[in-house]
Write a protein that holds these residues in place. Structure first.
Motif, mmCIF file in Angstrom:
data_model
loop_
_atom_site.group_PDB
_atom_site.id
_atom_site.type_symbol
_atom_site.label_atom_id
_atom_site.label_comp_id
_atom_site.label_asym_id
_atom_site.label_seq_id
_atom_site.Cartn_x
_atom_site.Cartn_y
_atom_site.Cartn_z
ATOM 1 N N ARG A 1 0.838 -1.219 0.000
ATOM 2 C CA ARG A 1 0.000 0.000 0.000
ATOM 3 C C ARG A 1 0.866 1.259 0.000
ATOM 4 O O ARG A 1 0.547 2.236 -0.662
ATOM 5 C CB ARG A 1 -0.934 0.002 1.214
ATOM 6 C CG ARG A 1 -2.152 -0.895 0.992
ATOM 7 C CD ARG A 1 -3.165 -0.717 2.051
ATOM 8 N NE ARG A 1 -2.613 -1.303 3.287
ATOM 9 C CZ ARG A 1 -3.169 -1.239 4.456
ATOM 10 N NH1 ARG A 1 -4.286 -0.589 4.627
ATOM 11 N NH2 ARG A 1 -2.630 -1.795 5.497
ATOM 12 N N LEU A 2 1.961 1.239 0.745
ATOM 13 C CA LEU A 2 2.848 2.400 0.763
ATOM 14 C C LEU A 2 3.484 2.643 -0.607
ATOM 15 O O LEU A 2 3.656 3.786 -1.021
ATOM 16 C CB LEU A 2 3.939 2.221 1.823
ATOM 17 C CG LEU A 2 3.467 2.310 3.281
ATOM 18 C CD1 LEU A 2 4.599 1.951 4.231
ATOM 19 C CD2 LEU A 2 2.938 3.700 3.581
ATOM 20 N N GLU A 3 3.823 1.554 -1.292
ATOM 21 C CA GLU A 3 4.408 1.690 -2.630
ATOM 22 C C GLU A 3 3.397 2.286 -3.619
ATOM 23 O O GLU A 3 3.764 3.023 -4.516
ATOM 24 C CB GLU A 3 4.892 0.341 -3.142
ATOM 25 C CG GLU A 3 6.161 -0.133 -2.473
ATOM 26 C CD GLU A 3 6.608 -1.501 -2.979
ATOM 27 O OE1 GLU A 3 7.564 -2.006 -2.397
ATOM 28 O OE2 GLU A 3 6.001 -2.046 -3.936
ATOM 29 N N ARG A 4 2.118 1.939 -3.430
ATOM 30 C CA ARG A 4 1.073 2.470 -4.317
ATOM 31 C C ARG A 4 0.661 3.885 -3.903
ATOM 32 O O ARG A 4 -0.101 4.534 -4.585
ATOM 33 C CB ARG A 4 -0.144 1.544 -4.298
ATOM 34 C CG ARG A 4 0.094 0.185 -4.954
ATOM 35 C CD ARG A 4 -1.196 -0.595 -5.102
ATOM 36 N NE ARG A 4 -1.867 -0.818 -3.827
ATOM 37 C CZ ARG A 4 -1.913 -1.974 -3.169
ATOM 38 N NH1 ARG A 4 -1.343 -3.029 -3.693
ATOM 39 N NH2 ARG A 4 -2.537 -2.074 -2.025
ATOM 40 N N GLY A 5 1.128 4.367 -2.770
ATOM 41 C CA GLY A 5 0.800 5.708 -2.303
ATOM 42 C C GLY A 5 -0.532 5.796 -1.600
ATOM 43 O O GLY A 5 -1.115 6.865 -1.473
ATOM 44 N N GLU A 6 -1.053 4.730 -1.129
ATOM 45 C CA GLU A 6 -2.348 4.724 -0.437
ATOM 46 C C GLU A 6 -2.213 5.139 1.009
ATOM 47 O O GLU A 6 -1.303 4.953 1.682
ATOM 48 C CB GLU A 6 -2.976 3.319 -0.493
ATOM 49 C CG GLU A 6 -3.339 2.923 -1.881
ATOM 50 C CD GLU A 6 -3.891 1.491 -1.926
ATOM 51 O OE1 GLU A 6 -4.227 0.921 -0.880
ATOM 52 O OE2 GLU A 6 -3.972 0.960 -3.025
#
Length: 180
Positions: A175-180
């Motif tokens: 999720r952090l990689e996707r910017g969520e």
């Protein structure tokens, strides 16, 4: 046949400074526990070569043996036979009785007038054990899914390479990689 000796009487050797002797002896059975499994030497009482030399500075001891250790393979639990070559030395300085133990001058196996051969041989075999005890270098082990011995029966089960306990952290990282 060599006699079985647990303790070598140094006084009986009566070595003068500069003298040395070599003995072929059998030591008591060596039993070890490694990785939660029991291992023994084959034959139970292995033969060892012991060299004892006396100099003006102290006793010089050498223990050599070729032994085979037997017990369960760490991968397949089958019988493992591991040959080991033992070649170790010890030194005991003269006139150290009553002084504090110094690993450079004292041997843990030498007591006044005798050598604890059984303990020295056991410790030497334990130090020579490989990091993993296998029945053969290419042992395929046991399948973690079906429990079959992969050395005997081909197994198509894929090994799970991830630990499910890390799934929650993996989801957060994604999720952090996707910017969520």
């Amino acid at each position: 046949m060599e006699r079985e000796v647990a303790t070598l009487d140094l006084r009986a050797l009566d070595l003068a400074p500069g003298a040395a002797t070599r003995l072929r002896l059998r030591v008591p059975a060596i039993e070890l526990r490694s990785g939660g499994s029991d291992y023994v030497t084959d034959p139970a009482s292995p033969e060892v070569d012991v060299e004892v030399g006396r100099s003006l500075s102290g006793l010089h001891l050498r223990l050599r043996a070729d032994v085979v250790i037997t017990g369960p393979c760490w991968r397949c639990l089958g019988d493992a036979r591991v040959p080991l070559a033992i070649d170790v030395t010890e030194f005991q300085a003269e006139g150290r009785e009553g002084e504090e133990f110094d690993e450079d001058l004292d041997s843990a196996y030498v007591e006044p007038g005798r050598v604890d051969l059984g303990t020295w041989a056991r410790d030497s075999v334990a130090e020579a054990l490989p990091t993993t005890i296998l029945c053969r270098d290419d042992c395929a082990g046991i399948c973690p899914v079906c429990g079959g011995d992969r050395n005997l029966v081909p197994c198509d089960h894929a090994e799970e390479t991830t630990d499910t306990r890390w799934d929650a952290l993996r989801e957060i990282a994604e999720r952090l990689e996707r910017g969520e």
